[in-house]
Design a protein around this motif. Sequence first.
Motif, short mmCIF file in Angstrom:
data_model
loop_
_atom_site.label_atom_id
_atom_site.label_comp_id
_atom_site.label_asym_id
_atom_site.label_seq_id
_atom_site.Cartn_x
_atom_site.Cartn_y
_atom_site.Cartn_z
N GLN A 206 8.45 -10.03 0.32
CA GLN A 206 8.33 -11.45 0.68
C GLN A 206 7.53 -11.54 1.98
OE1 GLN A 206 9.78 -13.58 -1.40
NE2 GLN A 206 9.49 -15.49 -0.34
N GLY A 207 6.65 -12.50 2.09
CA GLY A 207 5.86 -12.69 3.30
C GLY A 207 4.57 -11.91 3.35
N THR A 208 4.23 -11.20 2.27
CA THR A 208 2.97 -10.44 2.23
C THR A 208 1.80 -11.40 2.20
OG1 THR A 208 4.00 -8.58 1.07
CG2 THR A 208 1.59 -8.77 0.92
N LYS A 209 0.84 -11.20 3.13
CA LYS A 209 -0.35 -12.05 3.18
C LYS A 209 -1.63 -11.28 2.85
CE LYS A 209 1.63 -15.35 6.41
NZ LYS A 209 1.52 -15.95 7.73
N SER A 210 -1.56 -9.95 2.88
CA SER A 210 -2.69 -9.12 2.47
C SER A 210 -2.19 -7.68 2.34
CB SER A 210 -3.85 -9.19 3.48
OG SER A 210 -3.51 -8.51 4.68
N PHE A 211 -3.09 -6.83 1.83
CA PHE A 211 -2.76 -5.41 1.68
C PHE A 211 -3.85 -4.55 2.29
CE2 PHE A 211 -0.93 -7.45 -2.13
CZ PHE A 211 0.39 -7.02 -2.05
N VAL A 212 -3.44 -3.33 2.67
CA VAL A 212 -4.36 -2.26 3.06
C VAL A 212 -4.01 -1.07 2.20
CG1 VAL A 212 -4.92 -0.58 4.87
CG2 VAL A 212 -4.66 -2.98 5.47
N LEU A 213 -5.02 -0.41 1.66
CA LEU A 213 -4.82 0.83 0.93
C LEU A 213 -5.51 1.94 1.70
CD1 LEU A 213 -3.86 2.23 -1.78
CD2 LEU A 213 -6.29 2.17 -2.34
N ALA A 214 -4.80 3.04 1.92
CA ALA A 214 -5.40 4.20 2.59
C ALA A 214 -5.07 5.45 1.78
CB ALA A 214 -4.87 4.34 4.00
N VAL A 215 -5.99 6.41 1.78
CA VAL A 215 -5.78 7.69 1.11
C VAL A 215 -5.97 8.78 2.15
CG1 VAL A 215 -6.49 9.24 -0.75
CG2 VAL A 215 -6.67 6.75 -1.05
N GLU A 216 -4.91 9.60 2.32
CA GLU A 216 -4.92 10.65 3.33
C GLU A 216 -4.42 11.97 2.74
OE1 GLU A 216 -3.83 8.51 7.44
OE2 GLU A 216 -2.24 8.36 5.93
N ASP A 217 -5.00 13.07 3.22
CA ASP A 217 -4.60 14.41 2.82
C ASP A 217 -4.07 15.14 4.06
OD1 ASP A 217 -4.36 17.08 2.10
OD2 ASP A 217 -6.47 17.35 1.58
N ALA B 31 -3.44 -11.13 -1.06
CA ALA B 31 -2.02 -11.00 -1.40
C ALA B 31 -1.73 -11.33 -2.86
CB ALA B 31 -1.18 -11.89 -0.49
N GLN B 32 -2.61 -12.07 -3.52
CA GLN B 32 -2.41 -12.42 -4.93
C GLN B 32 -2.78 -11.27 -5.87
OE1 GLN B 32 -0.80 -15.29 -5.51
NE2 GLN B 32 -0.84 -15.37 -3.28
N ARG B 33 -3.47 -10.29 -5.35
CA ARG B 33 -3.89 -9.15 -6.16
C ARG B 33 -2.71 -8.22 -6.43
NH1 ARG B 33 -8.89 -6.06 -6.99
NH2 ARG B 33 -10.60 -7.31 -6.21
N ASN B 34 -2.75 -7.53 -7.57
CA ASN B 34 -1.76 -6.50 -7.84
C ASN B 34 -2.39 -5.25 -8.45
OD1 ASN B 34 -2.33 -7.39 -10.40
ND2 ASN B 34 -0.19 -7.67 -11.01
N PHE B 35 -3.71 -5.13 -8.31
CA PHE B 35 -4.39 -3.93 -8.79
C PHE B 35 -5.76 -3.78 -8.13
CE2 PHE B 35 -6.25 -7.22 -11.35
CZ PHE B 35 -7.55 -6.79 -11.61
N LEU B 36 -6.25 -2.55 -8.16
CA LEU B 36 -7.65 -2.24 -7.83
C LEU B 36 -8.17 -1.45 -9.03
CD1 LEU B 36 -7.44 -1.09 -4.09
CD2 LEU B 36 -8.43 -3.22 -4.95
N PRO B 37 -9.24 -1.89 -9.66
CA PRO B 37 -9.74 -1.18 -10.83
C PRO B 37 -10.41 0.14 -10.43
CG PRO B 37 -11.20 -2.98 -10.28
CD PRO B 37 -10.03 -3.08 -9.35
N GLU B 38 -10.60 1.00 -11.41
CA GLU B 38 -11.33 2.25 -11.19
C GLU B 38 -12.69 1.92 -10.58
OE1 GLU B 38 -11.53 5.64 -14.15
OE2 GLU B 38 -13.52 4.75 -14.37
N GLY B 39 -13.10 2.73 -9.62
CA GLY B 39 -14.41 2.56 -9.02
C GLY B 39 -14.54 1.34 -8.12
#
Length: 155
Positions: A38-49, A67-75
């Motif tokens: 609840q209260g999410t206004k945006s997202f950040v995605l990070a990939v770390e090793d 915030a309305q998104r729920n996926f990132l497509p391939e590529g």
Amino acid sequence: MAFTLKSSAFADGDKIPPRYSRDGGNVSPPLEWTDAPQGTKSFVLAVEDPDAPSGTFRHWAVYNIDAQRNFLPEGTTAGAKTESLGHGVNDFGNPHYDGPQPPPGHGLHHDHFRLLALDAETLHLGEKAAVEDVLKQAEPHVVGEAELVGTFERA
């Protein structure tokens, strides 16, 4: 329900297919998430090793994900027509996804795909902001985190 991140390309703890490695197609895998806090206004995605020989290696960061998104497509390289995604500069020096490429024979590496739910709509970063800078600016705004871990090894 819990905030979760998954991919149709590999399950949590499984091997990342070569297509998503730097030696393969070097395209980002498809990602989807459910039950953002609840209260999410945006997202950040990070990939770390964290298994890299010199310490944590940062492969990708995407920020200002609506915030309305729920996926990132391939590529994923850009946002939807109504959205402008920011990309942090990774440790290869590129402002886009670069998949796993551990040194040959270094053993199994764990790539952590971390999705941060933020209470801020926008992070204001320059075009050359490093992935580390994206995460530092996001940190005080995190209201939830979901993680997917994939493994990769080069013989």
